[in-house]
Scaffold this motif. Sequence first.
Motif: not given
Length: 122
Positions: A67-96
């Motif tokens: 996983f990699a967290i990043s942001k675009d300041s101009a768009k005021n947006t946060l990202f979470l790039q998730m690669d090689s996902l596994k079944p144990e990554d299943t969840a509701v994801y929240y930003c804070a």
Amino acid sequence: VQLQASGGGLVQAGASLRLSCAVSGRTFSSHSMGWFRQAPGKYREFVAAMRWNGGNAIYKDSVKGRFAISKDSAKNTLFLQMDSLKPEDTAVYYCARRVGSPVTSAMDYRDWGQGTQVTVSS
């Protein structure tokens, strides 16, 4: 302030997803942003966080290198790039968001988005 998470979905193990978190209102260098997740019957757990003005991010051990967290300041947006996902990554994801350094405790974040469901099938 409002945080709007999106980008979740149903994918197979090994696939990738990119989550987005649009932040209404201004975000300052004093803020840190984080991603958390909550699986059914489990506590909300820390995934990744970073200070809005950059610097080293912090990650849950089990997502490091995937996983990699990043942001675009101009768009005021946060990202979470998730690669090689596994079944144990299943969840509701929240930003804070919080004022101060990135930390792993959900209790230390004041502003929360509504969550986006990520389901990884085996």
